[in-house]
Motif scaffolding. Structure first.
Motif, short mmCIF file in Angstrom:
data_model
loop_
_atom_site.label_atom_id
_atom_site.label_comp_id
_atom_site.label_asym_id
_atom_site.label_seq_id
_atom_site.Cartn_x
_atom_site.Cartn_y
_atom_site.Cartn_z
N SER A 68 -9.17 3.70 -10.40
CA SER A 68 -9.61 2.43 -10.38
C SER A 68 -9.11 1.50 -9.93
O SER A 68 -9.74 0.99 -9.37
CB SER A 68 -11.26 2.05 -11.76
OG SER A 68 -11.70 1.20 -11.24
N LYS A 69 -7.95 0.91 -10.80
CA LYS A 69 -7.26 0.34 -10.62
C LYS A 69 -6.16 -0.13 -9.67
O LYS A 69 -6.40 -0.89 -8.60
CB LYS A 69 -6.07 -0.27 -12.19
CG LYS A 69 -5.64 -0.84 -12.55
CD LYS A 69 -3.98 -1.21 -13.17
CE LYS A 69 -3.22 -2.26 -12.92
NZ LYS A 69 -2.19 -2.08 -14.16
N SER A 70 -6.22 1.49 -8.98
CA SER A 70 -4.79 1.15 -7.93
C SER A 70 -6.08 0.86 -6.64
O SER A 70 -5.87 0.03 -5.18
CB SER A 70 -4.80 2.76 -7.87
OG SER A 70 -4.23 3.14 -6.83
N ILE A 71 -7.43 1.62 -6.86
CA ILE A 71 -8.02 1.54 -5.41
C ILE A 71 -8.08 -0.39 -5.98
O ILE A 71 -8.77 -0.42 -4.37
CB ILE A 71 -9.74 2.17 -5.83
CG1 ILE A 71 -9.14 3.51 -5.12
CG2 ILE A 71 -10.97 1.84 -5.19
CD1 ILE A 71 -10.88 4.21 -6.36
N GLU A 99 -4.81 -5.63 -1.84
CA GLU A 99 -4.39 -5.92 -0.31
C GLU A 99 -4.40 -6.08 0.62
O GLU A 99 -3.70 -6.55 1.31
CB GLU A 99 -3.46 -4.92 -1.12
CG GLU A 99 -2.19 -5.24 0.55
CD GLU A 99 -0.57 -3.77 -0.18
OE1 GLU A 99 -0.38 -3.77 0.87
OE2 GLU A 99 -1.25 -3.11 -1.22
N LEU A 100 -5.63 -5.28 0.80
CA LEU A 100 -6.59 -5.65 2.57
C LEU A 100 -6.88 -6.56 2.61
O LEU A 100 -7.18 -6.92 3.87
CB LEU A 100 -6.89 -4.15 2.72
CG LEU A 100 -6.09 -2.98 2.65
CD1 LEU A 100 -7.39 -1.71 3.22
CD2 LEU A 100 -5.45 -2.68 4.20
N MET A 125 0.54 -1.61 -0.04
CA MET A 125 0.11 0.25 -0.14
C MET A 125 0.57 1.18 -0.12
O MET A 125 2.24 1.08 0.72
CB MET A 125 -0.90 -0.01 0.87
CG MET A 125 -0.15 -0.14 2.40
SD MET A 125 -1.28 0.21 4.06
CE MET A 125 -1.51 -1.89 3.69
N ASN A 126 0.73 2.38 0.09
CA ASN A 126 0.85 3.28 -0.60
C ASN A 126 0.03 5.39 -0.35
O ASN A 126 -1.09 5.19 -0.48
CB ASN A 126 2.33 3.38 -1.77
CG ASN A 126 1.03 3.26 -2.93
OD1 ASN A 126 0.25 4.06 -3.44
ND2 ASN A 126 0.87 2.57 -3.60
N LEU A 127 0.51 5.55 -0.45
CA LEU A 127 0.10 7.17 0.07
C LEU A 127 -0.52 7.45 -1.42
O LEU A 127 -1.40 8.38 -0.95
CB LEU A 127 1.01 8.22 0.28
CG LEU A 127 1.71 8.28 1.85
CD1 LEU A 127 3.24 10.10 1.83
CD2 LEU A 127 0.76 8.59 1.91
N GLN A 128 -0.25 6.58 -2.26
CA GLN A 128 -1.00 7.73 -4.04
C GLN A 128 -2.23 6.74 -3.83
O GLN A 128 -3.23 7.48 -3.98
CB GLN A 128 -0.43 7.06 -5.06
CG GLN A 128 -1.03 7.33 -6.27
CD GLN A 128 -0.88 8.90 -6.63
OE1 GLN A 128 -0.82 9.55 -5.73
NE2 GLN A 128 0.02 8.83 -8.22
N VAL A 162 -9.08 5.91 8.34
CA VAL A 162 -8.04 6.00 8.89
C VAL A 162 -7.02 6.36 8.53
O VAL A 162 -6.16 7.29 8.40
CB VAL A 162 -7.49 4.31 8.60
CG1 VAL A 162 -6.01 4.09 9.23
CG2 VAL A 162 -7.56 3.29 10.40
N ILE A 163 -7.20 6.39 6.61
CA ILE A 163 -6.72 6.93 5.81
C ILE A 163 -6.35 9.20 5.59
O ILE A 163 -5.90 9.75 5.99
CB ILE A 163 -7.21 6.73 4.27
CG1 ILE A 163 -6.95 5.48 3.71
CG2 ILE A 163 -7.09 7.37 3.09
CD1 ILE A 163 -8.18 4.88 2.82
#
Length: 322
Positions: free
Chosen positions: A34-37, A43-44, A1-4, A69-70
């Motif tokens: 969309s892909k990143s989400i 991952e979660l 996971m990352n800040l982006q 949390v974000i």
């Protein structure tokens, strides 16, 4: 996971789950967001968003917790940047003041020149809007502070501090029957007497308009409001051309500047109001923000502001899709 990924999730929520708008605001592509989400959800091991086909409808129950949390993580990332700027560029930076037209026109001109003289390298921007929009600007960290009379004190996640109090006045042309009243006589004006004439006043989201409506309703008097505006100067213009009498905030009338009109105090009819300045809880404030706050009201010292921020509750959790 990352800040982006965190940024993509946060902005999607802020844009009412519209991926296209979120991508546009972040200067990237909608498929990329969309892909990143989706990768972040994989991952979660949970779904953050409720979907109907390709459309996002809202947050799942675990998604609402992830969003909180974000938000905390991104707030602290922003705080780190501000801490760095505070010590590396102490008297430089940007300051966005969200305000109504009344504050921009009548209050801030008394403050900003002195502020600029003290901090010439700070870029000051005014973002005007209605009070609910101003509150959201600060909550979403699109503005450092907000100044308004309505909404701020009722918005969770904001510390709203009093700046000054004011009352409404009625403005009329010199040839109007009410212009013959002295200030003392005006204090005996009744709602029924005011309602005898067409009225020009504020839009319902500005400058104590709710108090005006509530006063007439409580007195069982029906006013003839012929024009609504967000700007006291517009109201005075239409009073001057004979459209009716005006009801405006007291700080918007200056006998020297508004020589073509007569102002009558009517605080006894519509009450006393408090204009407040709001900052977001949990946000690191640059030194020059504290200076601005004390310039707005001398009692708003660093200690007073910090105490208010500590006592102010955090923002509510985002709505969960059902």
């Amino acid at each position: 996971m990352n800040l982006q990924q965190f940024r993509f999730v946060r902005e999607t929520i802020r844009r009412n789950f519209n991926l296209t708008e979120a991508a546009r605001s972040l200067f990237t592509s909608q498929p990329g967001v969309s892909k990143s989400i989706l990768e972040f959800e994989d991952e979660l091991g949970i779904k953050i968003f409720e979907r109907h086909g390709k459309r996002i409808k809202g947050l799942t129950k675990p998604g609402a917790v992830v969003a909180q949390v974000i938000d905390r993580i991104m707030r602290e990332v922003d705080n780190l940047k501000k801490v760095s700027d505070e010590f590396a560029r102490r008297d430089e930076g940007g300051l966005v003041i969200a305000c109504t037209h009344a504050q921009a026109r009548y209050i801030l001109p008394k403050v900003i020149p002195a502020f600029r003289e003290r901090f010439p390298k700070v870029r000051v921007s005014l973002a005007e809007g209605n009070p609910p929009a101003l509150a959201q600007m600060v909550l979403h960290e699109q503005a450092d502070v907000a100044i308004a009379t309505e909404t701020l004190v009722h918005t969770q996640g904001l510390a709203a501090l009093p700046v000054y109090s004011w009352e409404h006045i009625v403005v009329v042309r010199p040839d109007h029957p009410l212009a013959e009243l002295t200030s003392q006589q005006a204090k005996n004006l009744t709602l029924a007497q005011v309602a005898q004439y067409p009225i020009v006043t504020y839009d319902r989201q500005f400058s104590g308009r709710c108090a005006i409506d509530e006063a007439f309703a409580a007195g069982a008097v029906t006013p003839d409001i012929v024009l609504e505006a967000i700007d006291a100067d517009v109201i005075k213009t239409y009073v001057d051309v004979g459209l009716g009498i005006g009801i405006i905030a007291g700080m918007a009338f200056d006998p020297q500047r508004d020589k073509g009109l007569v102002g009558l105090p009517v605080g006894h009819l519509f009450g006393t109001h408090t204009t407040r300045v709001a900052i977001k809880s949990g946000v690191f404030l640059r030194d020059y923000v504290y200076v601005l706050l004390e310039m707005l009201a001398s009692n708003l010292t660093r200690e007073v502001v910090q105490e208010a921020l500590e006592k102010s509750p955090q923002a509510e959790e985002p709505a969960i899709a059902r």
